[in-house]
Design a protein around this motif. Structure first.
Motif, PDB file in Angstrom:
ATOM      1  N   THR A  84      -9.080  -3.471  -2.361  1.00  0.00           N
ATOM      2  CA  THR A  84      -9.128  -2.053  -2.712  1.00  0.00           C
ATOM      3  C   THR A  84     -10.413  -1.423  -2.202  1.00  0.00           C
ATOM      4  O   THR A  84     -11.372  -2.107  -1.867  1.00  0.00           O
ATOM      5  CB  THR A  84      -9.044  -1.841  -4.245  1.00  0.00           C
ATOM      6  OG1 THR A  84     -10.203  -2.406  -4.854  1.00  0.00           O
ATOM      7  CG2 THR A  84      -7.778  -2.460  -4.818  1.00  0.00           C
TER       8      THR A  84
ATOM      9  N   ARG B 181      -3.438  -0.879  -8.835  1.00  0.00           N
ATOM     10  CA  ARG B 181      -2.309  -0.643  -9.733  1.00  0.00           C
ATOM     11  C   ARG B 181      -1.550  -1.952  -9.861  1.00  0.00           C
ATOM     12  O   ARG B 181      -1.142  -2.544  -8.857  1.00  0.00           O
ATOM     13  CB  ARG B 181      -1.411   0.441  -9.153  1.00  0.00           C
ATOM     14  CG  ARG B 181      -0.039   0.641  -9.784  1.00  0.00           C
ATOM     15  CD  ARG B 181      -0.024   1.265 -11.164  1.00  0.00           C
ATOM     16  NE  ARG B 181      -0.921   2.357 -11.386  1.00  0.00           N
ATOM     17  CZ  ARG B 181      -0.626   3.649 -11.242  1.00  0.00           C
ATOM     18  NH1 ARG B 181       0.560   4.016 -10.816  1.00  0.00           N
ATOM     19  NH2 ARG B 181      -1.533   4.566 -11.538  1.00  0.00           N
TER      20      ARG B 181
ATOM     21  N   ARG C 146       0.864  -1.174   0.000  1.00  0.00           N
ATOM     22  CA  ARG C 146       0.000   0.000   0.000  1.00  0.00           C
ATOM     23  C   ARG C 146       0.904   1.228   0.000  1.00  0.00           C
ATOM     24  O   ARG C 146       1.758   1.378   0.861  1.00  0.00           O
ATOM     25  CB  ARG C 146      -0.928   0.005   1.217  1.00  0.00           C
ATOM     26  CG  ARG C 146      -2.047   0.998   1.073  1.00  0.00           C
ATOM     27  CD  ARG C 146      -3.166   0.757   2.062  1.00  0.00           C
ATOM     28  NE  ARG C 146      -3.854  -0.505   1.944  1.00  0.00           N
ATOM     29  CZ  ARG C 146      -4.854  -0.757   1.088  1.00  0.00           C
ATOM     30  NH1 ARG C 146      -5.253   0.182   0.250  1.00  0.00           N
ATOM     31  NH2 ARG C 146      -5.451  -1.926   1.089  1.00  0.00           N
ATOM     32  N   ARG C 147       0.729   2.095  -1.009  1.00  0.00           N
ATOM     33  CA  ARG C 147       1.522   3.316  -1.105  1.00  0.00           C
ATOM     34  C   ARG C 147       1.130   4.293  -0.007  1.00  0.00           C
ATOM     35  O   ARG C 147       0.112   4.117   0.666  1.00  0.00           O
ATOM     36  CB  ARG C 147       1.310   3.987  -2.463  1.00  0.00           C
ATOM     37  CG  ARG C 147       1.802   3.176  -3.617  1.00  0.00           C
ATOM     38  CD  ARG C 147       1.800   3.896  -4.928  1.00  0.00           C
ATOM     39  NE  ARG C 147       0.752   4.896  -5.073  1.00  0.00           N
ATOM     40  CZ  ARG C 147       0.391   5.461  -6.205  1.00  0.00           C
ATOM     41  NH1 ARG C 147       0.983   5.110  -7.313  1.00  0.00           N
ATOM     42  NH2 ARG C 147      -0.555   6.344  -6.258  1.00  0.00           N
ATOM     43  N   GLY C 148       1.901   5.335   0.121  1.00  0.00           N
ATOM     44  CA  GLY C 148       1.635   6.362   1.126  1.00  0.00           C
ATOM     45  C   GLY C 148       0.280   7.015   0.962  1.00  0.00           C
ATOM     46  O   GLY C 148      -0.327   7.450   1.941  1.00  0.00           O
ATOM     47  N   ASP C 149      -0.212   7.079  -0.275  1.00  0.00           N
ATOM     48  CA  ASP C 149      -1.528   7.686  -0.514  1.00  0.00           C
ATOM     49  C   ASP C 149      -2.671   6.689  -0.295  1.00  0.00           C
ATOM     50  O   ASP C 149      -3.833   7.007  -0.528  1.00  0.00           O
ATOM     51  CB  ASP C 149      -1.613   8.286  -1.914  1.00  0.00           C
ATOM     52  CG  ASP C 149      -1.493   7.247  -3.033  1.00  0.00           C
ATOM     53  OD1 ASP C 149      -1.363   6.040  -2.735  1.00  0.00           O
ATOM     54  OD2 ASP C 149      -1.518   7.647  -4.214  1.00  0.00           O
ATOM     55  N   GLY C 150      -2.323   5.470   0.136  1.00  0.00           N
ATOM     56  CA  GLY C 150      -3.341   4.458   0.415  1.00  0.00           C
ATOM     57  C   GLY C 150      -3.650   3.537  -0.744  1.00  0.00           C
ATOM     58  O   GLY C 150      -4.386   2.562  -0.592  1.00  0.00           O
ATOM     59  N   ARG C 151      -3.106   3.812  -1.911  1.00  0.00           N
ATOM     60  CA  ARG C 151      -3.391   2.995  -3.095  1.00  0.00           C
ATOM     61  C   ARG C 151      -2.656   1.670  -3.028  1.00  0.00           C
ATOM     62  O   ARG C 151      -1.475   1.601  -2.698  1.00  0.00           O
ATOM     63  CB  ARG C 151      -2.976   3.748  -4.348  1.00  0.00           C
ATOM     64  CG  ARG C 151      -3.306   2.991  -5.614  1.00  0.00           C
ATOM     65  CD  ARG C 151      -3.751   3.912  -6.661  1.00  0.00           C
ATOM     66  NE  ARG C 151      -4.306   3.191  -7.767  1.00  0.00           N
ATOM     67  CZ  ARG C 151      -4.143   3.559  -9.017  1.00  0.00           C
ATOM     68  NH1 ARG C 151      -3.475   4.650  -9.293  1.00  0.00           N
ATOM     69  NH2 ARG C 151      -4.683   2.863  -9.970  1.00  0.00           N
TER      70      ARG C 151
ATOM     71  N   THR D 180     -10.900   2.111  -5.663  1.00  0.00           N
ATOM     72  CA  THR D 180      -9.863   2.676  -6.522  1.00  0.00           C
ATOM     73  C   THR D 180      -9.246   1.534  -7.308  1.00  0.00           C
ATOM     74  O   THR D 180      -9.002   0.457  -6.742  1.00  0.00           O
ATOM     75  CB  THR D 180      -8.769   3.349  -5.660  1.00  0.00           C
ATOM     76  OG1 THR D 180      -9.372   4.332  -4.845  1.00  0.00           O
ATOM     77  CG2 THR D 180      -7.695   3.966  -6.522  1.00  0.00           C
TER      78      THR D 180
END
Length: 103
Positions: free
Chosen positions: A44, A50, A11-16, A47
């Protein structure tokens, strides 16, 4: 014997949520890839997941079919050498596909 493939979900810093594949995707490991993609997509919040294929240099039609199966819930970052086959397959018409900035 399965072709080497490493999969990780982060999970990226932006939550994605991002599913990253390293290696090759072919008949010998497409079931593992499909399961990882299904599991990650379920995590998810609506969103698109990715799917990072920046470190994948080969994928066969089975892997492309798996991506088509999840077309409504993913977007892709790919090794630029994969763009021609993804374009010919029609995947670029139904999924957002971006070349890797490292490519």
């Amino acid at each position: 014997m399965a072709t080497p493939l490493e999969l990780s979900t982060d999970r990226r810093g932006d939550g994605r949520l991002v599913l990253t594949a390293v290696g090759e995707l072919d008949l010998s490991n497409v079931d593992v890839f499909s399961s990882a993609l299904r599991d990650a997509a379920a995590g998810t919040d609506g969103t698109p997941l990715r799917v990072d294929l920046s470190a994948v240099e080969y994928l066969d039609s089975g892997a492309i079919n798996v991506l088509f199966d999840h077309a409504d819930s993913i977007d892709l970052v790919v090794n630029p050498m994969l763009l021609p086959v993804l374009t010919v397959s029609g995947l670029t018409e139904v999924v957002t596909v971006k070349p890797s900035p490292d490519g």
